[in-house]
Design an enzyme around this catalytic site. Structure first.
Site, mmCIF file in Angstrom:
data_model
loop_
_atom_site.group_PDB
_atom_site.id
_atom_site.type_symbol
_atom_site.label_atom_id
_atom_site.label_comp_id
_atom_site.label_asym_id
_atom_site.label_seq_id
_atom_site.Cartn_x
_atom_site.Cartn_y
_atom_site.Cartn_z
ATOM 1 N N SER A 61 0.828 -1.484 0.151
ATOM 2 C CA SER A 61 0.039 -0.052 0.153
ATOM 3 C C SER A 61 0.671 1.259 -0.099
ATOM 4 C CB SER A 61 -0.997 -0.046 1.203
ATOM 5 O OG SER A 61 -1.532 -0.954 1.277
HETATM 6 N N1 SAM Z 1 0.007 -4.800 4.187
HETATM 7 C C1 SAM Z 1 0.615 -5.134 3.058
HETATM 8 C C2 SAM Z 1 1.983 -4.588 3.084
HETATM 9 O O1 SAM Z 1 2.477 -3.793 3.749
HETATM 10 O O2 SAM Z 1 2.783 -4.751 1.861
HETATM 11 C C3 SAM Z 1 -0.071 -4.733 1.722
HETATM 12 C C4 SAM Z 1 -1.179 -5.702 1.431
HETATM 13 S S1 SAM Z 1 -1.966 -6.006 -0.007
HETATM 14 C C5 SAM Z 1 -2.805 -4.519 -0.154
HETATM 15 C C6 SAM Z 1 -3.140 -6.939 0.243
HETATM 16 C C7 SAM Z 1 -2.618 -8.354 0.823
HETATM 17 O O3 SAM Z 1 -3.887 -9.037 1.190
HETATM 18 C C8 SAM Z 1 -2.280 -9.143 -0.491
HETATM 19 O O4 SAM Z 1 -1.116 -9.710 -0.377
HETATM 20 C C9 SAM Z 1 -3.232 -10.291 -0.865
HETATM 21 O O5 SAM Z 1 -2.776 -11.394 -1.229
HETATM 22 C C10 SAM Z 1 -3.684 -10.468 0.892
HETATM 23 N N2 SAM Z 1 -4.891 -11.186 1.091
HETATM 24 C C11 SAM Z 1 -6.130 -11.043 0.276
HETATM 25 N N3 SAM Z 1 -6.935 -11.857 0.776
HETATM 26 C C12 SAM Z 1 -6.501 -12.573 1.873
HETATM 27 C C13 SAM Z 1 -6.989 -13.501 2.809
HETATM 28 N N4 SAM Z 1 -7.922 -13.930 2.914
HETATM 29 N N5 SAM Z 1 -5.945 -13.896 3.782
HETATM 30 C C14 SAM Z 1 -4.763 -13.351 3.717
HETATM 31 N N6 SAM Z 1 -4.256 -12.537 3.045
HETATM 32 C C15 SAM Z 1 -5.251 -12.070 2.036
#
Ligand code: SAM
Length: 225
Positions: A61
């Site tokens: 993000s």
């Molecule tokens: N917080 C992160 C960072 O500092 O890089 C950014 C996160 S990114 C915007 C959202 C993440 O949520 C992705 O890596 C995606 O694979 C993960 N995601 C989506 N659905 C999920 C789930 N049910 N359980 C775990 N991770 C999930």
């Protein structure tokens, strides 16, 4: 320009824009080497205030979003935190710096869940290199189920957009008085960020701002395409 100076410029800009307010969050952002959490090809953009691709159609993000979520969650030393959506691991490191600033095992801890195994492996490596591996536990799995093993949590943050404001496992695993920060809305980026406080069986819901997150995919999230 050195990474340190680029980081200072980014933080100064976020302070000027009123995004960064608390000195603890400012200091954490000044300290954490964000360039260790982005793919090699994107290192020159690590201190721009924009989301960056980390592969698998996912993103780290934008720094202003990391800052805002940390401010809204009022993270403090000793908090036990659950993050859904580890991605690069950067946001987990930021939370860890706030809840366990000196790496003491008596202090807080961050549990973070990611559904892509390759991202789990990379995040663990980045967290180790940056010195946060003892304060952050990265779990591979469906974060929409929460992480019952370590529940309840003082604070929870979801870094992918959920179809529902408070999926049942998050209701169950948040401490009374605890805070949840979660973007909800559609898969096509019409989403709003909320901060939710649990008060007994009730929830105080505060609407924050329009946001754009990748979808939360899982049992209590969206279906996989
Ligand atoms: N917080 C992160 C960072 O500092 O890089 C950014 C996160 S990114 C915007 C959202 C993440 O949520 C992705 O890596 C995606 O694979 C993960 N995601 C989506 N659905 C999920 C789930 N049910 N359980 C775990 N991770 C999930």
């Amino acid at each position: 320009m050195s990474f340190e100076n680029k980081r200072k410029n980014l933080v100064e800009n976020l302070i000027k824009r009123g995004v960064l307010i608390k000195k603890e969050v400012v200091n954490a952002m000044l300290k954490i080497p964000r360039h260790l959490f982005v793919p090699e090809g994107a290192i020159s953009s690590a201190y721009l205030d924009s989301p960056l691709s980390i592969g698998f159609d996912q993103t780290i993000s934008a720094p202003h979003m990391n800052a805002m979520m940390c401010e809204y969650l009022e993270l403090k030393e000793g908090d036990k935190v659950l993050e859904i959506g580890t991605g690069s691991g950067y946001h987990a490191a930021l939370c860890a710096e706030l809840v366990a600033p000196d790496d003491s095992e008596n202090l807080g801890h961050v549990y973070t869940i990611e559904r892509h195994e390759e991202l789990v492996i990379r995040a663990r490596m980045s967290l180790k290199e940056a010195g946060y591996d003892k304060r952050v536990t990265v779990i591979h799995g469906d974060g929409t189920l929460g992480y019952i093993k370590e529940a309840p949590y003082d604070k929870m943050l979801v870094t992918a957009a959920s179809p529902e404001k408070i999926p049942q496992p998050f209701k169950d695993q948040l401490k009374d008085g605890g805070l949840l920060c979660i973007p909800t809305g559609t898969k096509s980026f019409s989403q709003t960020l909320y901060v939710i406080k649990k008060k007994g069986d009730n929830y105080e819901i505060e609407k924050k701002c329009a946001v754009r997150f990748v979808p939360l995919i899982g049992r209590y999230g969206f279906e996989r395409n």
